[in-house]
Structure formats: C-alpha cells, structure tokens
Design a protein around this motif. Structure first.
Motif, PDB file in Angstrom:
ATOM      1  N   THR A 158      28.590  33.031  31.878  1.00 15.90           N
ATOM      2  CA  THR A 158      29.021  32.840  33.233  1.00 15.90           C
ATOM      3  C   THR A 158      30.510  32.695  33.426  1.00 15.90           C
ATOM      4  OG1 THR A 158      27.017  31.517  33.372  1.00 15.90           O
ATOM      5  CG2 THR A 158      28.180  31.998  35.374  1.00 15.90           C
ATOM      6  N   PRO A 159      31.140  33.840  33.690  1.00 14.88           N
ATOM      7  CA  PRO A 159      32.529  33.779  34.139  1.00 14.88           C
ATOM      8  C   PRO A 159      32.610  32.902  35.381  1.00 14.88           C
ATOM      9  CG  PRO A 159      31.535  35.946  34.595  1.00 14.88           C
ATOM     10  CD  PRO A 159      30.599  35.203  33.705  1.00 14.88           C
ATOM     11  N   ARG A 160      33.762  32.251  35.544  1.00 14.33           N
ATOM     12  CA  ARG A 160      33.871  31.244  36.618  1.00 14.33           C
ATOM     13  C   ARG A 160      35.246  31.369  37.264  1.00 14.33           C
ATOM     14  NH1 ARG A 160      35.185  26.958  39.193  1.00 14.33           N
ATOM     15  NH2 ARG A 160      34.144  24.941  38.936  1.00 14.33           N
ATOM     16  N   THR A 161      35.259  31.544  38.566  1.00 16.03           N
ATOM     17  CA  THR A 161      36.513  31.635  39.307  1.00 16.03           C
ATOM     18  C   THR A 161      36.952  30.247  39.739  1.00 16.03           C
ATOM     19  OG1 THR A 161      35.883  33.833  40.087  1.00 16.03           O
ATOM     20  CG2 THR A 161      37.644  32.708  41.296  1.00 16.03           C
ATOM     21  N   GLN A 200      41.131  37.087  34.126  1.00 21.60           N
ATOM     22  CA  GLN A 200      40.716  38.440  34.541  1.00 21.60           C
ATOM     23  C   GLN A 200      41.723  39.514  34.141  1.00 21.60           C
ATOM     24  OE1 GLN A 200      41.693  35.982  36.416  1.00 21.60           O
ATOM     25  NE2 GLN A 200      43.185  36.718  37.920  1.00 21.60           N
ATOM     26  N   ARG A 244      36.636  33.452  31.318  1.00 25.07           N
ATOM     27  CA  ARG A 244      35.463  33.623  30.467  1.00 25.07           C
ATOM     28  C   ARG A 244      35.830  33.151  29.074  1.00 25.07           C
ATOM     29  NH1 ARG A 244      33.286  39.464  31.585  1.00 25.07           N
ATOM     30  NH2 ARG A 244      31.960  38.766  29.880  1.00 25.07           N
ATOM     31  N   THR A 255      39.101  27.625  42.014  1.00 26.80           N
ATOM     32  CA  THR A 255      39.520  27.635  43.417  1.00 26.80           C
ATOM     33  C   THR A 255      40.247  26.338  43.772  1.00 26.80           C
ATOM     34  OG1 THR A 255      37.628  26.505  44.420  1.00 26.80           O
ATOM     35  CG2 THR A 255      37.347  28.856  43.937  1.00 26.80           C
ATOM     36  N   GLU A 256      40.787  26.309  44.982  1.00 23.17           N
ATOM     37  CA  GLU A 256      41.387  25.072  45.488  1.00 23.17           C
ATOM     38  C   GLU A 256      40.333  23.973  45.614  1.00 23.17           C
ATOM     39  OE1 GLU A 256      44.342  24.219  45.677  1.00 23.17           O
ATOM     40  OE2 GLU A 256      45.517  26.061  45.748  1.00 23.17           O
ATOM     41  N   GLY A 257      39.076  24.362  45.728  1.00 23.77           N
ATOM     42  CA  GLY A 257      38.010  23.362  45.755  1.00 23.77           C
ATOM     43  C   GLY A 257      37.937  22.584  44.452  1.00 23.77           C
ATOM     44  N   ASP A 258      38.198  23.253  43.345  1.00 22.41           N
ATOM     45  CA  ASP A 258      38.200  22.556  42.056  1.00 22.41           C
ATOM     46  C   ASP A 258      39.340  21.550  41.997  1.00 22.41           C
ATOM     47  OD1 ASP A 258      36.025  23.998  40.747  1.00 22.41           O
ATOM     48  OD2 ASP A 258      37.357  25.724  40.847  1.00 22.41           O
ATOM     49  N   THR A 280      39.738  33.981  37.123  1.00 20.31           N
ATOM     50  CA  THR A 280      38.374  33.911  36.607  1.00 20.31           C
ATOM     51  C   THR A 280      38.425  33.768  35.093  1.00 20.31           C
ATOM     52  OG1 THR A 280      37.518  35.270  38.417  1.00 20.31           O
ATOM     53  CG2 THR A 280      36.162  35.116  36.431  1.00 20.31           C
TER      54      THR A 280
END
Lengths: 346, 346, 346
Positions: free
Chosen positions: B25-28, B135, B107, B30-33, B105
C-alpha cells in the motif's frame, strides 16, 4: 428561553409522501477528512491511500473513500429525518455515482417515499430517498432508507399507508463505474493481495482475522466529522445505561476497513444493497468482521468486475462465521449485516 | 471460510537472505497527516509548524515532520516482516535522505540481509534493509532493522547464519542535508530557544520537564495513521493482560516532541543510529523524556550543524536522568533509548 | 542535566509594563485543522463547513472557524505568559480583524499593559495585549487578557501598579466585518435555520438542548493542536487529584458548536467582549450550553447584522438557564460565561 429557535426534529406527523426536504449544511470534503478516516479506521485500500495508485487506474484527482461521502451525505439527513428515530430499519438501492474528491462540496436532499403507522399508534415508519449532489449538481450518491420515528401524539390520525417498492439488490447492470476507471494495469503487489474477481467463489466466506476494540473518543470524533447530531452517540445522559451508543456507520467503516485482510482488491464500494444494524455497539467491544461472497459480475469497463459481498461485523471473533442460529435469528454477537457491491480487478 | 485469502504474516522459514519484498500500500502524505501529528504529539518545531519558517531556511514546499515519513514507511513493512514478531530488536543506519512534503506518495521495499536462528529452535532473528521511495523514485528514507520472529515449526531446519555488519552510528559525513537547507538567517526567537550547536556540550543532559499521560484512543489513531496493523496495538483480546500495547514509534514521536523544551532548535531528524524499546507502554502511563548530547558536528551546508543525541523516554519523570542501574541494566521506568542525529543551526 | 536549556516560564517579576514579547513558533493553518476541529467539536456553521456557502457570501478562499485562529494565536502566548499562571482571569477587546484561511501562517506578539501585585505578596496580575499577524503582516486577531501569575519569590518588591482601561464590550462600530462579506443572498435553508437578526430579542434565552460528554483524548488532541503546553491539561501527575484539567478554550469551542442549535446563523465570531472560566471541566462531564441575547446591531455591510450574545456552558443541562444564584454568585454547574459578538444576516 425560546424553544422556538431550536430544532426538536420531525415527528411522524411531520412527514407526507412526496415532501422534499433540503437538508442543512453543505460540507466541503478535504484531505483532512481522508487523514482522519485513516486514523480512525484501519483502512489500507490502495485507491484511497495513494494518489499515484488511483491515477494508475484512471482516477485523478484522488478520490476519498466512498464511505466518507456516504457518512457526510447521510449525516445531513439526521436532524430532519431521524432525530426522533426509534430505530434505523434499513437501507436499499444506495449507489455511488461519482467519486468524491477533496474540494467537493456535498449537499443532500430527501424525498419522502413511504409512510406506515405502526399498530401501536405511537410510532411509524418513514421511507425516504436521499440524494447527495456536489457543487456541479452531479449526483454523488443516492439511496433509500427507512426509519421508525416517534409520533408527537398517539392521538394523531394515521396517514394513508404507502410502502415503496425497493429492489433487494442493485442489479449489476445498474452499477455505476467511475468515469475513466481502468483495471487492466492493476498492480496487485502494490494493492497488497493477488486475488482477482475469478479467485472468489459465490458462497465463499472470509474471516478477516483482525479486531479493534472501540473507544468513545474515536467513535465520537468520527460521528462528529460527519456532522451527525444524534444525541445518543455523544451524551452519557441520553440513555438509561449511561453509555454512548456507537453510530452504526462507525461499525460499517470499521468492518469495511478490517475486510482489507482478504479483500484488499475490493477497491471501491459501488452500491449498498441492504444493511441491518443488528445489535448496538459500545466502547470496550472488540469488533471483528467476516465476509461472504454473494455474487460476482463482469462489468462493461476495462478490467473491472464486481463482487457482491455480505459484510458481517461481530463482537468478538467468530471463526465459524455464523450469521444466524437454528431459530433463524441473528447469532449472538452479530452487530452488522451489510450487503454491498465492490469493484475489483478481473 | 477461506484462510487462503488472508495474510497470516511471514514466519522465520519464509525469509531468505537476498530476498526482496515490495510492501503493499503506497500512501500519499497530506496536510491532514501534519495536523493529526500535531494533535497527537505536542510538537512545536518551527520547520514543520510553519511554512514561512521552513521557506526562510530554504525548505519549500513545506516538509512534514521526518518521523511522519518514518512511521508510514515503517508501517508498510509490518504485514510482511513483523506480523509474527516476538520483539522488535533494533534499528541502525536510518537516514532521512529527502524531505517528505504533502502530495508525496511513499512506498517501501525491504531486502533480507541477515538470518540467525535462536538456540531454542522456535524463533529466529531476521535483519532487513528497507527503503522508502517517493513517486519520483527518490529515496526518502532507508534503514536497517532486526526483529525476532516465530518459526512456523520448531522442526524446520535452521538456515545458514548471516549477521550483517551495521554501523554503530551514521558518520557525520554520511548525513544527508536536505537540498537548499540554509541556517544562516535562522530566527531563534521564532524557533523558541536561543541555543545553537556551540551551546551544547558532549555529555550534557537535558530534562525536558513536561509529561503526557497516554490514552488508548490517541495511540491507536496514530498507529492506524501509519497503517501499522500489528494486533497488539488495537485488540484487547490480543494479550493475556487485556491491555493494548502502545506502538513503540508512538513513544519515539512523543519523546521527540517533548524534547522541544531544551532542544527547540534540533529542527530536523537526519539519522537514527540505534533504538531500543526497553519496556512496553500502556494507556495511563505518563511519559517524560530527557536527552544526552553524544556528539556534535559541523556539516558542509550553510549554518548547519548536527547534534547526536540520546533520547530517553521514561514512565514518570526522572530528574536524575539515570539510564542504567549499577547492574548495567536499564533503570526502572526507561521505555525508550534512541540514538539519533538532529540538524541544528551553528 | 542542564536546567538552563529548558523554559521554566516567566514569573511575575519577569514582566514590566511596555515589554514586548515575540512568541515562538509560527504556525501554518491547514485543511487538516478544519477537519480536526470538526471531529472534536460538533460544529455545523455553514461558512466554515462549506467553501461554496462561504463563497456565496463573499468569503473566498474558504476561512476556517474564527476560534481556530484564536486558539492557535492564544496558545503561542502560554509558554511566555501563563506557564506559571494560577488562573486565567479574563479577556477583553478581542477582535477578529481578517479571516484566517488554510495556508496562512500566524505569529503572535504580546505587550505587557498592566501589572498589579496581590496583597498576599506571592502572586500578581499581568495584563497583556496580544496581536496575531499573518504572513502578510495583516492583523488577524488582537485581544487583551489578564492572568494571575506566581512570583518567583515573595521577597521581590512589588512593581508600580498599572491597571489598564479596557472596554466592557467592543462597540458595534468597532467590529470589523471581513472584506467582501455580503449576506444579501444568504441561504437560510442551507444554513439550517430561518432566524435572522430581527428574529432575536434582547433578553431572549436559548437552551441549545444537546450535550457532549468529555473525554481526555479529545481535549488533549485539541489543546495540542493549538500548541498549548500548559502541563495540567496533559499530565495526571500535575494535579493532586490526578485529573487532567480541560483547557478553557475547549469548553468555549464546544459551547459555540452546541449553540448551532438555535443560533445556526450566528455564522462568524466578530469579537469577544469578556470571558470567565467559572469552574474547571474534566473528562466525564457532560457539557451543555445556553445563550442570552445581550444586544443587536445593524452593521455597515450588505445584509450584515450583529448579535451580542452571552454563551454559557454548564455541566449537565440547565433548562432554567440560571446564570447566578440569589447570592450573586455563579450557579452550580456553570463552567463558562462568554460575552461575544457574532455576525448574522439581517
């Protein structure tokens, strides 16, 4: 004090067949919602997790989990439809029609499509068809649901009974595949499991193994995020037992996230055919999930198939995956019985 | 039920030296993180807190805290490497090679670099070198770690023992300074403390004063955010004592955030030299931290120096900053002993 | 151990009238903050909820809730002003001068405007005027507050007493309406209630009905998000009773969010006139709120009016909306008494 200013919610008498309700508070979806969803549910599906993966299957900008859209759209209906609900009785014909991406603003309207007073004279069933649209007036999600609602007064006369005809399940031909979705170059290694449509058989059951013990802080944060205001989720004084009832949608999202383990390629929720919140859940309960394959279909989009799945959430792990006892009733510990379609690579 | 569909994790027998695992599971990011990290840990370092401050030291777009990248990258290895781990034994040679910014993103892939069966015949040690790339295929972070893993069967023959040679610490010349980093116009008032490289002496210890009492909701949310799926963190049925074990990385991030008070200018984590999770932590524990300056170095970037620090997390405050007792064992209450390099203004 | 490196906070002796303090850590606001705010508080005001609604009233880009800016700006003052505070005594003349939008970076500076030693010789009152500016040096928020602070030593001589003159309330003419705000096409259906300025009468009280039971995880996450470091909110060892004191601003935001039910059109907070944290709140308390209309005003912006409101938070619901007993003291259960101006459609 002015009771007139506050919303006491609608009672059974306030609904009429054909009535259209424009629900309040449009809500813009952001990357913050995606992050919080990932903090509250153990989701690892590659499409919502990775903008790169999503783009590789034709989805750009990067859609959020379908259930984020569902919970937001559903939450808007609560103050008008179910603030005085006795029970959330069912869902049907829920279709995810266009992906929700950060920056989209959702609003929801509902039409009353059925009414039936209960024989006790104190409650009735209200059927609504709700439609969530984005800022371009495209339909993002629509669904029917029915709830049991208190009457304001037992003396009110019963309305004419209208029971709508709702499909047992969305037919495969009626599933909406997101524009541009193409699973022909789908990367199973990145997604986490090798299983494609053809690897699943009708009747097959999958125990998703992992469990999560619920906390009050987490279910309240999730439920607020969807602007769902039902008192019982937040206020220990709202129930005689002093416990905060977990929003049923919280259990749906948790079970869906747990189902990654065995259904990692069930990337997108395309439709919800039916759903029953069988028993209440509370902080301290450990939720597990299992799935049963109900149907499979090939869809008219490159590389795309669909799995119709029964997703069952249980309190404690049930390796026997027992849905109902010999008496036909749901087995002890079953919390949720959800029937949905997911899009998978063929 | 089909056990075949779900991931039971790898056992000691499943690893071979030279094997490469592409983790799912690649994971992007974000500002949410960034926001969630700031809600869960009391971090106030100026670079990740302020896009303006970051730009003023040459970092634009605005990088997230290095440990966000680390936890995400590390979390991806759990389902393949440590789902059946008995213990996480150590880290080494972890370098942060390029900043992670929202939209990136990540991985992770791992290569097995060592194997050693334990004399009990029931477990073994697996060494992996893991690499997280973005990426653009740039390496964001790489590190070695070793874990003790269950064997599937005590009867399996032992593999040839291979123990990799790992550095005790990353050499200052091997630290990677982010492209463009320039501390010559560094604003100590905005950063919160006046202390620069030259103000710290090797051997100096700093009690970071503040403490945070852990809750289950917070450590679970953090651990899920990193898509770390180890059961013991989430499920009260997974341990005989009914408690949820706090993810070791949660204690790392908490201690690092607490270290702001005394190390506010230790802006960027450049490397992790070693780390030991000395004792488990649980909800209700109050975590404090102290640091010891192990080394200092001037780096070949404008105004940039490096502090090698021992970061120690303790249950309860230990103003005496005692790492080990007279018997050489870790003192009671020590939770974490982490050896890392931070970049500071000269 | 080096106590010299850590911040022990300022004591009464450290303040002088006219002193200017540049507070540490600039902080960039993001969509993650908006999402977390919505997860922690049951807010549904249409302007911060919907970018579309905000644009329809002239606000684009999409501002975040005013209290997000306030808490962040306020939090920066804590390490310098109130780390050794005995009590937060009051606020005055707080004006929201320009909306805060994602991407804005806030910093705060304070000027000491008053000092008065208490007769016990062990504490004193410090008045500061604080100003939060964004990256364009525009003032976002300014306010005065006064706190009771410990003296380092009872032997220190008392400073000259200076008590600043502060307005009881911001005059309507001094309220700042955000540039471009236009309520002439305001959509009450989308906002959730039909009530406009003229529908509220001075003296009217509104019981906001709903209640929320507090958890430690949620108030700690909120308080950390604002980088507020006061120990009593996080550390069960910091108080003799082993409880974590809820940050007063948490109760403000919770009460403001609850006030949606009856004040859904009180869209924007324009000023805080005064505020008293009457009693401490803890996890397990169920917070309710009621409001009293103190004044109304028409403002010089299209369609825009203002309501001056008393917002009262209580432990448990008080349908009688009793602020004070016959003895003139706050009634049992009152947690917060906040006097503020909100912008509403005329």
């Amino acid at each position: 004090m002015s009771a007139a200013k506050t919303n006491a919610g609608n009672f059974f008498e306030d609904f009429t067949v054909g009535q259209v309700i424009e629900h309040a508070t449009p809500r813009t979806i952001t990357e913050g919602d995606r992050a919080l969803y990932g903090a509250i549910y153990p989701t690892r599906f590659a499409v919502p997790s990775s903008a790169e993966f999503a783009a590789s299957v034709g989805l750009s900008p990067h859609p959020v989990e379908e259930l984020i859209g569902f919970h937001v759209a559903f939450g808007k209906t609560v103050p008008d439809v179910s603030l005085n609900a006795v029970a959330n009785l069912g869902y049907a014909e829920c279709r995810f029609r266009s992906p929700v991406v950060p920056g989209d603003t959702l609003r929801t309207r509902s039409e009353v499509i059925g009414l039936k007073e209960n024989s006790n004279g104190r409650t009735g069933v209200v059927w609504v068809r709700s439609t969530a649209t984005n800022q371009r007036e495209e339909v993002a999600i629509d669904w029917a649901r029915w709830v049991m609602v208190h009457k304001r007064s037992a003396d009110s006369p019963a309305p004419e009974t209208v029971v709508p005809s709702l499909a047992d399940a969305v037919a495969p031909d009626d599933l909406v595949v997101p524009a541009g979705l193409d699973f022909t170059a789908y990367d199973t290694a990145a997604a986490g499991e090798p299983h494609r449509l053809g690897d699943y058989e009708v009747g097959e059951r999958i125990d998703h193994v992992d469990g999560v013990t619920l906390t009050d802080a987490e279910h309240m944060m999730a439920t607020r995020l969807w602007q769902n205001t039902a008192k019982v989720h937040f206020n220990t004084d709202a129930r005689p037992d002093g416990r905060r009832l977990v929003y049923g949608g919280h259990v749906i999202s948790l079970a869906r996230a747990l189902s990654f383990n065995g259904l990692a390629n069930a990337q997108l929720v395309a439709a919800i055919n039916a759903g029953a919140h069988v028993a209440p859940a509370f902080a301290g309960d450990t939720v597990h999930a299992w799935s049963e394959v109900l149907d499979t279909a090939e869809l008219d989009a490159p590389g795309v198939g669909a799995l119709r799945l029964r997703l069952v959430a249980t309190r404690g792990r049930d390796e026997s995956t027992t849905l109902r006892g010999e008496d036909g009733k749901y087995a002890d510990g079953v919390l949720l019985d959800l029937d949905y379609w997911a899009l998978v690579p063929r």
